[in-house]
Design an enzyme around this catalytic site. Structure first.
Site, PDB file in Angstrom:
ATOM      1  N   GLU A  50      12.949   8.900  -3.756  1.00  0.00           N
ATOM      2  CA  GLU A  50      11.717   8.918  -3.554  1.00  0.00           C
ATOM      3  C   GLU A  50      11.052   9.771  -2.245  1.00  0.00           C
ATOM      4  O   GLU A  50      10.236  10.447  -2.545  1.00  0.00           O
ATOM      5  CB  GLU A  50      11.333   7.468  -3.583  1.00  0.00           C
ATOM      6  N   GLU A  81       2.695  -5.485  -1.731  1.00  0.00           N
ATOM      7  CA  GLU A  81       1.610  -4.508  -2.404  1.00  0.00           C
ATOM      8  C   GLU A  81       1.048  -4.791  -3.501  1.00  0.00           C
ATOM      9  O   GLU A  81       1.132  -4.259  -4.650  1.00  0.00           O
ATOM     10  CB  GLU A  81       2.614  -3.146  -2.760  1.00  0.00           C
ATOM     11  N   ASP A 108      10.618   1.826   4.812  1.00  0.00           N
ATOM     12  CA  ASP A 108      10.501   2.111   3.401  1.00  0.00           C
ATOM     13  C   ASP A 108      11.801   3.399   3.080  1.00  0.00           C
ATOM     14  O   ASP A 108      10.992   4.274   2.908  1.00  0.00           O
ATOM     15  CB  ASP A 108       9.482   2.073   2.915  1.00  0.00           C
TER      16      ASP A 108
HETATM   17  C1  GCU Z   1       7.889   1.841  -2.019  1.00  0.00           C
HETATM   18  C2  GCU Z   1       7.563   2.488  -3.110  1.00  0.00           C
HETATM   19  C3  GCU Z   1       6.934   1.590  -4.270  1.00  0.00           C
HETATM   20  C4  GCU Z   1       7.763   0.415  -4.323  1.00  0.00           C
HETATM   21  C5  GCU Z   1       7.999  -0.391  -3.225  1.00  0.00           C
HETATM   22  C6  GCU Z   1       9.037  -1.534  -3.380  1.00  0.00           C
HETATM   23  O1  GCU Z   1       6.838   1.167  -1.229  1.00  0.00           O
HETATM   24  O2  GCU Z   1       6.613   3.549  -2.638  1.00  0.00           O
HETATM   25  O3  GCU Z   1       6.760   2.343  -5.474  1.00  0.00           O
HETATM   26  O4  GCU Z   1       6.928  -0.293  -5.399  1.00  0.00           O
HETATM   27  O5  GCU Z   1       8.419   0.485  -2.343  1.00  0.00           O
HETATM   28  O6  GCU Z   1      10.005  -1.309  -2.896  1.00  0.00           O
HETATM   29  O7  GCU Z   1       8.481  -2.626  -4.042  1.00  0.00           O
END
Ligand code: GCU
Length: 675
Positions: free
Chosen positions: A389, A288, A361
């Site tokens: 979440e 990400e 997730d």
């Molecule tokens: C999910 C979450 C993110 C977080 C990511 C992670 O995608 O939405 O906010 O950063 O998990 O675990 O790194």
């Protein structure tokens, strides 16, 4: 009954009135705590506070060097001290391991003992829990040792005070005030963590701001560490893989580059000069948008090992996350296994790979991550998410222990080895001049914030509590944990407890039914993940869009992960692979996770998929209503302010459950009309 604001959590120590309470006073005449370091002060303070409040009698707590043999003495001391000072030694079969403890009665006195002072602290809380929950304390013979060595909260807290996926206000860490101003809340946080055995905290978000490694932030982290240390908690930091470039001005972060290695060596030496018992690093790399070793043609083991090597002389560890995806794969859920499983055996002993409970997730209901059935030669930590979440955030009351238990009890190797055993398997591995002992761990993303009640509602702390208890002992049942929390928090009014137990034990199923029944997943609204939006087309990436996951079309619904589809199912060992591959044997709760199922397929209920889907969403609404009704039924047993605060959340939950049904059912069924 909790204080109205919920601040005391499960440690309010309200006076007890149980069948045993009168006996307690006759069995506890005085308390002696071995005089030693900071932790013994904490033990003495806790015993004084708790016994005085619980039993309503003033017990002076003596910090002593030698113990009296007066019957009715509670003695809290490490094993060494006990033997030296009293000659009393522990029954062999009660010998604890690691930071475990033993509670036993001898010569009409009660002994709280352990190898380490931390263990005595955990034993103290365990002893007090017996009183809080009305258990007998005559002839004690209890020994308990933690399942895993690292029992860790991951704070996704940013340095500006915001919290990623946080629903209980700002961060409790007041970075601007540190290191000079120490909020009293740090101590209260540490105390609550220690009471359930949590012994590690990652202070900052995995999407980290590199300047956490600046000298001034290290000084702030050191100030926090000095508070947490007294409660047996060691501090970890999330770090940015590109720190040598961002902070050090180097032209590369290549883990094999000597200048990069030197930069980390110096930085790590600096960290230990501030925090001598620093725990180590948590790393989100190549995920990400976070930088990582891929840019240099290196793999995750190369990255982890470089840091592991530099941390090893200090006893520090590297926790390397397996949460990666987004490189053009045909199935996002396959990526972690595809990248990490081939690296098995190449990670250093003081590193571990931290794996989320499911392959996608933190969904409301997700099959166990296949990596737990692989990587036999690698330390694997389990990562859970306490903050909700995807499960209604700060509003929905969902007790997560049943979900976590399902993961921990899952026979992942298909040979009788469950995930709990897999992650708690202890090895001692030589590493140069050092030995790495039992690198085992469980981490969970915290739901704690600066709201007075810590977690956003009077009920959300149950998941913080449950995480600590399961990380210590995953063989506990979710019912046992729920009841403990309920009694310690709300007192022992049976009617109230029955209502609370009904709500807790039925809440996860309700949530799955009204959000993502039958293996649906990731159909939440874009980005913030609250509420349903199966049709959503927002987002830069296909694998952020609900349609990528539900794949509804006129033929049917669900993500085909069999050999005809992405073949994600092949990442599970046989016979699990066969079980999940076959639409007839695949557990229905994972059906649409693994299969694209025809609308007219008849399911075990005798209903077609089309009808079952509508049925489940309706059931979810009914179940949410029943949670609310169970609370309304205990109205007379709860002070009005608390009653209303909880009811307000349950009202939102019931309304949201209807929204899920009213959005998802017509949307999905619209595909059947195209037939
Ligand atoms: C999910 C979450 C993110 C977080 C990511 C992670 O995608 O939405 O906010 O950063 O998990 O675990 O790194």
């Amino acid at each position: 009954m909790p204080r109205t604001d919920g601040y005391d959590l499960w440690l309010s120590y309200e006076p007890i009135d149980t069948e045993y309470s009168k006996k307690y006073a006759s069995l506890i005449k005085q308390v002696q705590v071995a005089e030693s370091g900071d932790i013994s002060d904490v033990i003495a303070n806790e015993l004084e506070l708790a016994l005085n409040k619980l039993l309503g009698t003033y017990y002076p707590i003596h910090k002593v060097k030698s113990f009296s043999d007066t019957p009715g003495t509670v003695i809290a001391a490490t094993l060494d001290t006990l033997i030296d000072e009293t000659g009393c030694s522990i029954p062999v079969d009660l010998m604890p391991k690691d930071d475990g403890y033993a509670l036993f009665t001898a010569h009409s006195s009660i002994y709280i003992t352990a190898i380490s002072e931390k263990g005595v602290l955990y034993g103290t809380f365990a002893f007090l829990r017996l009183l809080q929950t009305g258990k007998p304390i005559e002839n004690l013979r209890i020994s308990s040792s933690p399942a895993v060595r690292y029992r860790m909260l991951d704070h996704w807290d940013n340095l500006d005070g915001s919290i990623e996926r946080g629903y209980a206000g700002k961060s409790i860490w007041k970075w601007n005030d540190l290191p000079s101003r120490i909020d009293s809340r740090y101590k209260d946080y540490a105390r609550a963590c220690a009471s359930v055995g949590i012994n590690a905290a990652v202070l900052n978000n995995v999407n980290t701001q590199p300047y956490i490694l600046h000298e001034d932030y290290l000084e702030k982290a050191a100030a926090l560490a000095s508070v947490l240390r007294r409660y047996g908690i060691s501090v970890f930091l999330s770090v940015n893989f590109a720190s040598p470039m961002i902070l050090g001005g180097l032209g590369t972060a290549d883990p094999c580059n000597p200048a990069v290695i030197q930069w980390w060596k110096e930085k790590i030496a600096e960290i230990y000069s501030y925090i001598p018992d620093f725990g180590g690093f948590l790393m989100k790399a190549d995920s990400e948008g976070q930088p990582g070793p891929y840019a240099y043609g290196r793999n995750h083991a190369d990255g982890a090992n470089m840091l592991g090597m530099v941390l090893a002389p200090y006893g520090g560890i590297v926790i390397w996350r397996a949460f990666i995806y987004g490189f053009g794969e045909n199935d996002r859920a396959k990526k972690p296994y595809a990248e990490f499983a081939p690296l098995d055996g190449s990670f250093m002993p003081n590193t571990c790979v931290q794996v989320k409970n499911g392959a996608c997730d933190f969904q409301p209901c997700e099959p166990v991550h296949p990596l737990f059935g692989a990587m036999e030669k690698t330390n694997l930590f389990l990562e859970l998410q306490i903050t909700q979440e995807y499960l209604g955030q700060g509003n929905h009351l969902v007790y997560l222990a049943p979900m976590w238990k399902e993961v921990l009890d899952f026979d992942i190797a298909a040979d009788g080895t469950n995930v709990g055993q897999r992650i708690s398997r202890k090895k001692s591995i030589p590493l140069g001049e050092h030995t790495v002992d039992g690198m085992t761990g469980m981490a969970a993303v915290s739901n704690i914030g600066a709201d007075k009640n810590w977690c956003g509602s009077l009920f959300h702390p149950v998941n913080w509590y449950a995480f600590g208890r399961l990380a210590w002992d995953y063989s506990l049942s979710s019912e046992e944990i729920a009841r403990e929390w309920a009694v310690c928090t709300w007192g022992n009014d049976e009617t109230l407890l029955n209502g609370i137990m009904y709500i807790l034990m039925n809440s996860w199923k309700a949530c799955v039914d009204y959000m993502t029944p039958l293996g649906l997943h990731h159909i939440m609204k874009y980005d913030h993940h609250y509420g349903p939006d199966p049709a959503c087309d927002e987002g830069d990436r296909e694998d952020w869009k609900p349609r990528y996951y539900h794949r509804a079309d006129k033929e049917g619904l669900g993500f085909d992960r069999t050999a005809k589809g992405s073949n994600g199912v092949a990442q599970y060992r046989k016979p699990l692979e066969e079980l999940f591959s076959n639409v007839e044997t695949c557990p229905e709760k994972y059906l649409l996770w693994f299969h694209h199922v025809g609308w007219d397929k008849v399911l075990s209920s005798g209903r077609t998929l089309k009808d079952e889907l509508a049925y489940r969403y309706n059931l979810g609404v009914e179940e949410a209503d029943k949670l609310r009704a169970a609370w309304v039924a205990v109205r007379e047993h709860v002070p009005l302010e608390q009653y209303e605060a909880v009811l307000e959340k349950l009202d939102i939950q019931c309304k949201d459950a209807r929204e899920w049904r009213d959005v998802c059912v017509p949307y999905f069924l619209s595909f059947t009309e195209e037939c």
